[in-house]
Enzyme design. Structure first.
Site, short mmCIF file in Angstrom:
data_model
loop_
_atom_site.label_atom_id
_atom_site.label_comp_id
_atom_site.label_asym_id
_atom_site.label_seq_id
_atom_site.Cartn_x
_atom_site.Cartn_y
_atom_site.Cartn_z
N SER A 67 7.99 -1.74 -5.33
CA SER A 67 7.32 -0.43 -5.41
C SER A 67 7.00 -0.13 -6.86
O SER A 67 7.91 0.12 -7.66
CB SER A 67 8.21 0.65 -4.81
N HIS A 88 1.19 3.06 0.74
CA HIS A 88 1.96 4.10 1.44
C HIS A 88 1.35 5.45 1.08
O HIS A 88 1.51 5.93 -0.05
CB HIS A 88 3.43 3.98 0.98
N ASP A 125 2.60 3.59 -3.91
CA ASP A 125 2.92 4.94 -3.43
C ASP A 125 1.84 5.93 -3.87
O ASP A 125 1.72 6.24 -5.05
CB ASP A 125 4.27 5.39 -3.99
N GLY A 145 8.77 11.32 -2.54
CA GLY A 145 8.30 12.12 -3.67
C GLY A 145 8.62 11.50 -5.02
O GLY A 145 7.89 11.69 -5.97
N GLY A 155 14.33 6.47 -7.36
CA GLY A 155 15.63 6.69 -7.98
C GLY A 155 16.57 7.59 -7.21
O GLY A 155 17.56 8.07 -7.78
N GLY A 161 13.42 3.49 0.03
CA GLY A 161 14.16 4.54 -0.64
C GLY A 161 15.62 4.19 -0.83
O GLY A 161 16.33 3.94 0.15
N GLY A 162 16.06 4.13 -2.08
CA GLY A 162 17.47 3.90 -2.37
C GLY A 162 17.98 2.52 -2.02
O GLY A 162 19.19 2.31 -1.91
N SER A 222 13.33 1.56 -8.28
CA SER A 222 14.21 1.68 -9.45
C SER A 222 15.21 0.52 -9.55
O SER A 222 15.49 0.04 -10.66
CB SER A 222 14.94 3.02 -9.42
N MET A 236 11.63 5.98 6.22
CA MET A 236 12.03 6.46 4.88
C MET A 236 13.54 6.65 4.84
O MET A 236 14.11 7.31 5.72
CB MET A 236 11.35 7.79 4.54
N MET A 250 0.46 9.74 -3.67
CA MET A 250 0.90 11.11 -3.36
C MET A 250 -0.20 12.08 -3.76
O MET A 250 -0.93 11.84 -4.74
CB MET A 250 2.18 11.44 -4.15
N MET A 308 1.37 9.14 1.06
CA MET A 308 2.12 10.39 1.23
C MET A 308 1.15 11.53 0.96
O MET A 308 1.21 12.20 -0.08
CB MET A 308 3.31 10.41 0.27
C1 DX5 Z 1 9.44 7.46 -2.48
C2 DX5 Z 1 8.54 6.24 -2.46
C3 DX5 Z 1 9.30 4.98 -2.65
C4 DX5 Z 1 10.02 4.93 -3.96
C5 DX5 Z 1 11.28 4.12 -3.82
O1 DX5 Z 1 8.69 8.59 -2.33
O2 DX5 Z 1 7.87 6.17 -1.24
O3 DX5 Z 1 8.49 3.83 -2.45
O4 DX5 Z 1 9.22 4.37 -4.98
O5 DX5 Z 1 12.04 4.24 -4.97
P1 DX5 Z 1 13.54 3.71 -5.05
O6 DX5 Z 1 13.53 2.28 -4.61
O7 DX5 Z 1 13.89 3.89 -6.49
O8 DX5 Z 1 14.34 4.60 -4.15
ZN ZN Z 2 6.84 4.22 -0.63
#
Ligand code: DX5
Ligand code: ZN
Length: 231
Positions: A18, A77, A45, A160, A163, A191-192, A213, A155, A47, A79
């Site tokens: 990502s 993706h 990503d 958003g 990290g 995510g995470g 991250s 998700m 947004m 959003m």
């Molecule tokens: C969150 C994004 C993710 C994000 C993941 O809104 O859709 O793709 O970049 O980030 P990490 O891997 O740091 O949780």
């Molecule tokens: Zn994403």
């Protein structure tokens, strides 16, 4: 366009880098680095400041990546509140797959997206189609569309920003989806994810691991990718 065939079950989990956590001032160098170290695809990503309260990147980033990386799978993706507005733009910009959120679809939003129609438009434009659910959203609304999707994205943080901490409660949704999708549909989590949390996702049936991250912030990126492949 891309050498990766997303509709084929992968022998090991795919790693989607990502780019939200990449150094934006050195984007090509960052992508070359993680792809060279084994990342299987790039996760982009997008947004709009409404669906989530952040702005990131858009069609022009996709076009630039496609020009620089002609063979890479670009997993976009969205959003955004109105994903239907961007189908043709992203197709022309070289996106491989577009995913949109269940939360912006009918019947949740009476004036929202007709998911079946949007999936059809994405396919007609030559891209794969994905649908995404946020942590608080139940997965049942995905059921009518599962056999038309190349990707289901669960998700594991509230979208958003990168990290954030992994939300393990979403693993039940991954199991729900895994038992209902066919072999041509990938199950992605976002995510995470890191070498500690990824094994739980893979055990629940996830076969595409998004990481921002934990990958771009790592001292040894190759080791992170290797650990995710082995998760
Ligand atoms: C969150 C994004 C993710 C994000 C993941 O809104 O859709 O793709 O970049 O980030 P990490 O891997 O740091 O949780
Ligand atoms: Zn994403």
């Amino acid at each position: 366009m891309s050498r990766l065939q997303i509709t084929q079950p992968p022998p090991r989990p795919l790693v989607a880098a990502s780019i939200l956590s990449a150094d934006f001032a050195h984007m090509a160098r960052e992508c070359t680095d993680v792809l060279g170290k084994g990342a299987d695809l790039l996760h982009v990503d997008v947004m709009d400041g409404h669906f989530v309260s952040n702005l990131t990147m858009g069609v022009d980033m996709c076009r630039a990546l496609r020009r620089h990386f002609p063979d890479v799978y670009l997993d976009v993706h969205l959003m955004v509140e109105r994903p239907g507005d961007y189908v043709d733009m992203f197709a022309k910009a070289g996106a491989s797959l577009l995913s949109f959120h269940l939360e912006v679809c009918k019947p949740t939003r009476p004036d929202g997206v007709d998911a079946a129609e949007l999936i059809g438009r994405i396919h007609d434009a030559g891209m794969g189609a994905g649908m995404v659910v946020n942590p608080p959203t139940g997965p049942e609304g995905l059921a009518p569309y599962l056999d038309q999707l190349e990707l289901v994205l669960i998700m594991s943080v509230n979208p958003g920003r990168s990290g954030q901490k992994f939300i393990p409660e979403v693993l039940d949704k991954a199991r729900w989806a895994k038992s209902r999708i066919g072999p041509g549909t990938r199950l992605e989590m976002d995510g995470g994810l890191n070498p500690q949390t990824a094994p739980q996702a893979v055990a629940a049936g996830v076969d595409v691991l998004v990481t921002a991250s934990a990958l771009f912030g790592a001292e040894d990126r190759a080791a992170v990718i290797r650990q995710l492949h082995e998760a």
